[in-house]
Design an enzyme around this catalytic site. Sequence first.
Site, PDB file in Angstrom:
ATOM      1  N   CYS A   2       0.835  -1.201   0.000  1.00 22.00           N
ATOM      2  CA  CYS A   2       0.000   0.000   0.000  1.00 22.00           C
ATOM      3  C   CYS A   2       0.874   1.256   0.000  1.00 22.00           C
ATOM      4  O   CYS A   2       2.046   1.215   0.331  1.00 22.00           O
ATOM      5  CB  CYS A   2      -0.878   0.012   1.239  1.00 22.00           C
ATOM      6  SG  CYS A   2      -1.937  -1.427   1.355  1.00 22.00           S
ATOM      7  N   TRP A  74      -3.159  -2.243  -1.787  1.00 19.39           N
ATOM      8  CA  TRP A  74      -2.851  -3.536  -2.420  1.00 19.39           C
ATOM      9  C   TRP A  74      -3.525  -4.560  -1.518  1.00 19.39           C
ATOM     10  O   TRP A  74      -3.105  -4.778  -0.387  1.00 19.39           O
ATOM     11  CB  TRP A  74      -1.343  -3.747  -2.479  1.00 19.39           C
ATOM     12  CG  TRP A  74      -0.920  -4.952  -3.225  1.00 19.39           C
ATOM     13  CD1 TRP A  74      -0.982  -5.147  -4.576  1.00 19.39           C
ATOM     14  CD2 TRP A  74      -0.379  -6.162  -2.679  1.00 19.39           C
ATOM     15  NE1 TRP A  74      -0.494  -6.388  -4.892  1.00 19.39           N
ATOM     16  CE2 TRP A  74      -0.124  -7.030  -3.754  1.00 19.39           C
ATOM     17  CE3 TRP A  74      -0.078  -6.579  -1.391  1.00 19.39           C
ATOM     18  CZ2 TRP A  74       0.410  -8.300  -3.578  1.00 19.39           C
ATOM     19  CZ3 TRP A  74       0.462  -7.850  -1.212  1.00 19.39           C
ATOM     20  CH2 TRP A  74       0.696  -8.691  -2.292  1.00 19.39           C
ATOM     21  N   ASN A  98      -0.837   0.969   6.060  1.00 19.56           N
ATOM     22  CA  ASN A  98      -0.049   0.020   5.274  1.00 19.56           C
ATOM     23  C   ASN A  98       0.452  -1.033   6.255  1.00 19.56           C
ATOM     24  O   ASN A  98       1.063  -0.706   7.267  1.00 19.56           O
ATOM     25  CB  ASN A  98       1.130   0.728   4.591  1.00 19.56           C
ATOM     26  CG  ASN A  98       1.987  -0.261   3.800  1.00 19.56           C
ATOM     27  OD1 ASN A  98       1.491  -1.327   3.399  1.00 19.56           O
ATOM     28  ND2 ASN A  98       3.255   0.051   3.624  1.00 19.56           N
ATOM     29  N   GLU A 478      16.441 -16.406 -12.786  1.00 17.05           N
ATOM     30  CA  GLU A 478      16.117 -14.969 -12.823  1.00 17.05           C
ATOM     31  C   GLU A 478      15.516 -14.599 -14.172  1.00 17.05           C
ATOM     32  O   GLU A 478      14.538 -13.844 -14.237  1.00 17.05           O
ATOM     33  CB  GLU A 478      17.355 -14.138 -12.512  1.00 17.05           C
ATOM     34  CG  GLU A 478      17.136 -12.638 -12.596  1.00 17.05           C
ATOM     35  CD  GLU A 478      16.009 -12.110 -11.696  1.00 17.05           C
ATOM     36  OE1 GLU A 478      15.559 -12.838 -10.788  1.00 17.05           O
ATOM     37  OE2 GLU A 478      15.550 -10.979 -11.928  1.00 17.05           O
ATOM     38  N   GLU A 485       6.812 -12.637 -14.705  1.00 12.70           N
ATOM     39  CA  GLU A 485       6.151 -11.618 -13.881  1.00 12.70           C
ATOM     40  C   GLU A 485       5.644 -10.444 -14.702  1.00 12.70           C
ATOM     41  O   GLU A 485       4.739  -9.752 -14.266  1.00 12.70           O
ATOM     42  CB  GLU A 485       7.040 -11.159 -12.741  1.00 12.70           C
ATOM     43  CG  GLU A 485       8.204 -10.318 -13.072  1.00 12.70           C
ATOM     44  CD  GLU A 485       8.932  -9.857 -11.792  1.00 12.70           C
ATOM     45  OE1 GLU A 485      10.158  -9.829 -11.833  1.00 12.70           O
ATOM     46  OE2 GLU A 485       8.292  -9.531 -10.786  1.00 12.70           O
ATOM     47  N   HIS A 501      14.698 -36.287 -16.121  1.00 13.09           N
ATOM     48  CA  HIS A 501      14.031 -36.967 -14.995  1.00 13.09           C
ATOM     49  C   HIS A 501      12.563 -36.568 -14.901  1.00 13.09           C
ATOM     50  O   HIS A 501      11.982 -36.568 -13.822  1.00 13.09           O
ATOM     51  CB  HIS A 501      14.777 -36.632 -13.693  1.00 13.09           C
ATOM     52  CG  HIS A 501      16.187 -37.123 -13.708  1.00 13.09           C
ATOM     53  ND1 HIS A 501      16.531 -38.446 -13.540  1.00 13.09           N
ATOM     54  CD2 HIS A 501      17.347 -36.462 -13.948  1.00 13.09           C
ATOM     55  CE1 HIS A 501      17.838 -38.576 -13.656  1.00 13.09           C
ATOM     56  NE2 HIS A 501      18.365 -37.389 -13.896  1.00 13.09           N
TER      57      HIS A 501
HETATM   58  C1  AGP Z   1      11.564  -9.230  -8.781  1.00 17.57           C
HETATM   59  O1  AGP Z   1      11.448  -8.720 -10.099  1.00 17.57           O
HETATM   60  C2  AGP Z   1      10.284  -9.131  -8.013  1.00 17.57           C
HETATM   61  N1  AGP Z   1       9.789  -7.798  -8.026  1.00 17.57           N
HETATM   62  C3  AGP Z   1      10.374  -9.753  -6.633  1.00 17.57           C
HETATM   63  O2  AGP Z   1      10.722 -11.109  -6.805  1.00 17.57           O
HETATM   64  C4  AGP Z   1      11.397  -9.119  -5.664  1.00 17.57           C
HETATM   65  O3  AGP Z   1      12.712  -9.429  -6.092  1.00 17.57           O
HETATM   66  C5  AGP Z   1      11.164  -9.728  -4.275  1.00 17.57           C
HETATM   67  O4  AGP Z   1       9.862  -9.395  -3.860  1.00 17.57           O
HETATM   68  C6  AGP Z   1      12.174  -9.243  -3.217  1.00 17.57           C
HETATM   69  O5  AGP Z   1      12.040  -7.866  -3.034  1.00 17.57           O
HETATM   70  P1  AGP Z   1      13.189  -7.094  -2.197  1.00 17.57           P
HETATM   71  O6  AGP Z   1      14.475  -7.252  -2.983  1.00 17.57           O
HETATM   72  O7  AGP Z   1      12.723  -5.681  -2.109  1.00 17.57           O
HETATM   73  O8  AGP Z   1      13.283  -7.769  -0.848  1.00 17.57           O
END
Ligand code: AGP
Length: 608
Positions: A2, A74, A98, A478, A485, A501
């Site tokens: 939020c 959110w 929040n 990654e 995403e 496997h």
């Molecule tokens: C990555 O593109 C995502 N937005 C998400 O996986 C992010 O890396 C994860 O939520 C960790 O966030 P942070 O690095 O702020 O802890």
Amino acid sequence: MCGIVGYVGKNKNALHVLIDGLKALEYRGYDSAGIAVINDDKIKIVKSHGKIKNLEEKLNEVDNSYIGIGHTRWATHGKPTEVNAHPHKAGSVTLVHNGIIENYEELKKDLRKQGYKFKSETDTEIACALIDSIYKTSNNKLLTLKKANEMIKGSFAFGIIFDNDINNIYSMRKDSPLIIALGDNENYIASDVPAILSFTNKYILLDSNEYAVISEDKIDIYDNNLNLINKDIKEYEGTKEVVMKNGYEHFMLKEIHDEPKVIENTFKQFIKNNDINELIDNMPDLSKYDNIDIVACGSAYHAGLIGKSLIEKFADIPVNVELASEYRYKKNFNNEKTLTILVSQSGETADTLAALRKAKQNGTYTLGIINVVGSSIAREADSVLYIKAGCEIAVATTKAYLAQVLILSLITINKAISNNNISKEKAKLILEDLKKLPNMIDDLIKEKEKFEIIAKNIYKDNNIFFIGRGVDYAISMEGSLKLKEISYINSQAYAAGELKHGTISLIENGTPVVAVVTDENIAEKTISNIKETKARGANVILITTQKLNEKYGDSDFYDQKIVIPNISEFFTPILAIVPLQLIAYEVAKLRGENIDQPRNLAKSVTVE
Ligand code: AGP
């Protein structure tokens, strides 16, 4: 996550400040929004489902004001609807929040007995009613907030306006971030700096269990004993431009283009005069530890996997990489000889913050690799290395991920030198490569047409595989996350040797397989696995190095390829991810998705 914005002052229309501030926080992800301002000495609340523009269309019902609070929600408790949107009001209290109230059901039962009725499904409305009910008996606002803080379990950052005090905004927080920003005859509250950068860059970080009372010309902050305290006034280094797109179509593209500069900013903190001894002096001394836990979420976890690969290979220390959401609830085998590294761009991820606290309870030394200065993880870790990636707006991390990996590489180089695994002469050559890295990234970014061709070839597919071995598997993870995403294509990364496997049953004619082959030691093995997929009709996109391309490039085991320049293996993972970020970007663009704010996602997940 939020977003909260609040304003009180003489110089501006609170409505404009709130809307501008909420728009600057859109990157955090949200599904509804609302504001509350004082009109004719009464609180007026306007809320809407969906994007802020829906809220703006309803604001003609509201007159100019000098004070107000705003919120982007959110959804955690209750669907994203107008009723569940903030601000919420109970009795004489109007509030934005929040965080997560973990004991809201227990509080709700008691409040119902007191006669409170609830319109929404949210935990926030419960907190609002609780504060109102306490205030009714205490008749003292600060005592009320302190009492509420004691009764609420969970995380919160509140912005509050009381009906009988329409010149002040009250705030308090526990874990969820909140800043107080300072103007001339005006002051602000916000979840994060971008919300107020249009107006000021001076701010105070409110700490957990502190209370703030802000008016147009006064900011009073109290500790948990309700004593007035002084707080440092910080100046944010960035500018509003930092949060603007600077002509790029999306923040994600802008931030990928920022990567060469970010890499330079990251290492120049530690190596200003190209002297390897600076690195040794500025990196943490790992000699006290015989094992390392790296704990993180999402892309930060993938950066940790790269770190594991490098540290184990060159620094001879066993590294255990854990998802923070798993780590915090499982049995841990750490002790005073364990270094626990928390990697987090935002420094506010709830699971990673909880993991940090658990590691400290277990007596291990904690090191944060963090982007946001002064964030909760940065402040609670025993020490912190800032990645200096600048404000990252796009939900999908790119430049911050690269900087996280670079910091882990520098930590490894330092340890490898002190272990005599690499000589200082070799280290100097490695630093020479480091200096070339920004330009190499820039050159890769310029190969836009190649990424567009690959994206055109795969953007209609519904299933895309990423494969690799060792460090290339971590890079694949990654790359896969970036793609899924922002494009919503189902994509998985698999250890190349694991395909036979079970997973290879999913490969059919035309299935895209992105294969990462940069590790020379196992390249042949990975290529064998790639051929197994090719034999079953896969559409192979190869990411490899110049050196390996010269050795294997003439073969027909791939359909398209991206060749990255040769560089020290400490930095190859940084180069290899850039094409995967850009392919993901181009695919999402072709699919017309909301690249900077993908559905259901938030920039920082400050709830469990
Ligand atoms: C990555 O593109 C995502 N937005 C998400 O996986 C992010 O890396 C994860 O939520 C960790 O966030 P942070 O690095 O702020 O802890």
